[in-house]
Design an enzyme around this catalytic site. Sequence first.
Site, mmCIF file in Angstrom:
data_model
loop_
_atom_site.group_PDB
_atom_site.id
_atom_site.type_symbol
_atom_site.label_atom_id
_atom_site.label_comp_id
_atom_site.label_asym_id
_atom_site.label_seq_id
_atom_site.Cartn_x
_atom_site.Cartn_y
_atom_site.Cartn_z
ATOM 1 N N ASP A 13 0.490 -1.304 -0.028
ATOM 2 C CA ASP A 13 0.160 0.153 0.005
ATOM 3 C C ASP A 13 0.707 1.363 -0.202
ATOM 4 O OD1 ASP A 13 -2.436 1.511 0.091
ATOM 5 O OD2 ASP A 13 -1.385 2.476 1.976
ATOM 6 N N SER A 14 0.749 2.208 -0.180
ATOM 7 C CA SER A 14 0.861 3.321 -0.373
ATOM 8 C C SER A 14 1.262 3.877 1.010
ATOM 9 C CB SER A 14 0.178 4.972 -0.714
ATOM 10 O OG SER A 14 -1.049 4.584 -0.511
ATOM 11 N N CYS A 76 -4.149 -1.193 -2.133
ATOM 12 C CA CYS A 76 -3.923 0.417 -2.247
ATOM 13 C C CYS A 76 -4.686 0.212 -3.689
ATOM 14 C CB CYS A 76 -2.630 1.101 -3.103
ATOM 15 S SG CYS A 76 -3.021 2.479 -3.231
ATOM 16 N N GLU A 156 -6.735 9.182 8.909
ATOM 17 C CA GLU A 156 -5.702 9.630 9.488
ATOM 18 C C GLU A 156 -5.466 10.298 10.720
ATOM 19 O OE1 GLU A 156 -2.131 9.661 6.688
ATOM 20 O OE2 GLU A 156 -2.962 7.842 5.727
ATOM 21 N N CYS A 190 -11.256 3.189 -1.372
ATOM 22 C CA CYS A 190 -10.356 4.072 -0.918
ATOM 23 C C CYS A 190 -9.703 3.187 0.970
ATOM 24 C CB CYS A 190 -10.177 4.789 -0.720
ATOM 25 S SG CYS A 190 -8.854 5.717 0.510
ATOM 26 N N HIS A 192 -9.123 3.608 3.289
ATOM 27 C CA HIS A 192 -8.843 4.524 4.234
ATOM 28 C C HIS A 192 -10.843 4.044 5.060
ATOM 29 C CE1 HIS A 192 -5.425 5.406 3.600
ATOM 30 N NE2 HIS A 192 -5.232 6.542 4.715
HETATM 31 N N1 DGL Z 1 -4.311 3.449 -0.225
HETATM 32 C C1 DGL Z 1 -4.991 4.615 -0.871
HETATM 33 C C2 DGL Z 1 -5.905 3.740 -1.947
HETATM 34 O O1 DGL Z 1 -6.860 3.491 -1.476
HETATM 35 C C3 DGL Z 1 -5.215 5.871 -0.353
HETATM 36 C C4 DGL Z 1 -4.191 6.953 0.161
HETATM 37 C C5 DGL Z 1 -3.430 7.315 -1.008
HETATM 38 O O2 DGL Z 1 -3.278 8.534 -1.319
HETATM 39 O O3 DGL Z 1 -1.902 6.804 -0.956
HETATM 40 O O4 DGL Z 1 -6.313 4.969 -2.903
#
Ligand code: DGL
Length: 272
Positions: A13-14, A76, A156, A190, A192
């Site tokens: 993930d990012s 992600c 977050e 997403c 989050h």
């Molecule tokens: N992990 C990213 C997603 O699911 C969200 C956070 C980001 O923008 O890196 O798209």
Amino acid sequence: MSTVGSGMIGVFDSGVGGLTVLEALAAELPSEHFIYLGDTARLPYGTKSPATVVRYALQATEALMQHRLKCLVIACNTASAVSLPAIGERAANVPVIGVIEPGAQAACAASRSGRIAVIGTEGTVRGGAYREAIRRRRADAQVTALPAPLFVALAEEGLCEGPIAEAIAHHYLDPLFEAPRRPDTLVLGCTHFPMLIRAIRAAAGADVTIVDSARTTARHVRRTLQEAGLAALGGQGSLRLLATDAPQRFARIGSRFLERPIEPHEVELIDL
Ligand code: DGL
């Protein structure tokens, strides 16, 4: 000794958001060994160009492929939306699973009216990957996709419930769900967004089916491993955490996403 089911499941993930997917995976597959990489140095991906996201995702794939993987999960949504073919080519010897297809499949199965809403980052929505994946399965679907970037910051910050989260959920969702021909299904596109499920549900309405792509992806990974004869045959699973920056912050915020305490010393700092 049998090596059936040995090897780790790589999860990428990012940043910390993908821990919602990891949590769902660990619940679905408690005997598996996971290695999670959060690219916290370069977060967010959601605002970056597709070319940059592909470049970052390939570097993360290289790093994870240094370990003995039996499967790679792209947690992600933004990276899944733009870089899955490139990652699949690089990691051709293992199944590569993104979050878009399982989410689209679950949404098509859940929706009666065919009116499906998707919320995600700017990058995920701009690329149209969910719309395409839904329309491939259900040509008559009416898909409305909407970026909801403030949800990332709220999750977050730990502002998942209460007046601020509710106000922002209404800000994004009222125009969609107060319309006369409202969607009956909402995809949380997403990493989050599952953290904000209560505020999102309250704004969307109790009659809307919410598809959490973390859970649907975890079920998809379990089925893929079982069908390929790669599932662990029992025993206690494990977790190794890697991050490209700020292990303290990863541990602090990640504890909420993973729903269990993470100590900073558990997070290994790596460079890509
Ligand atoms: N992990 C990213 C997603 O699911 C969200 C956070 C980001 O923008 O890196 O798209």
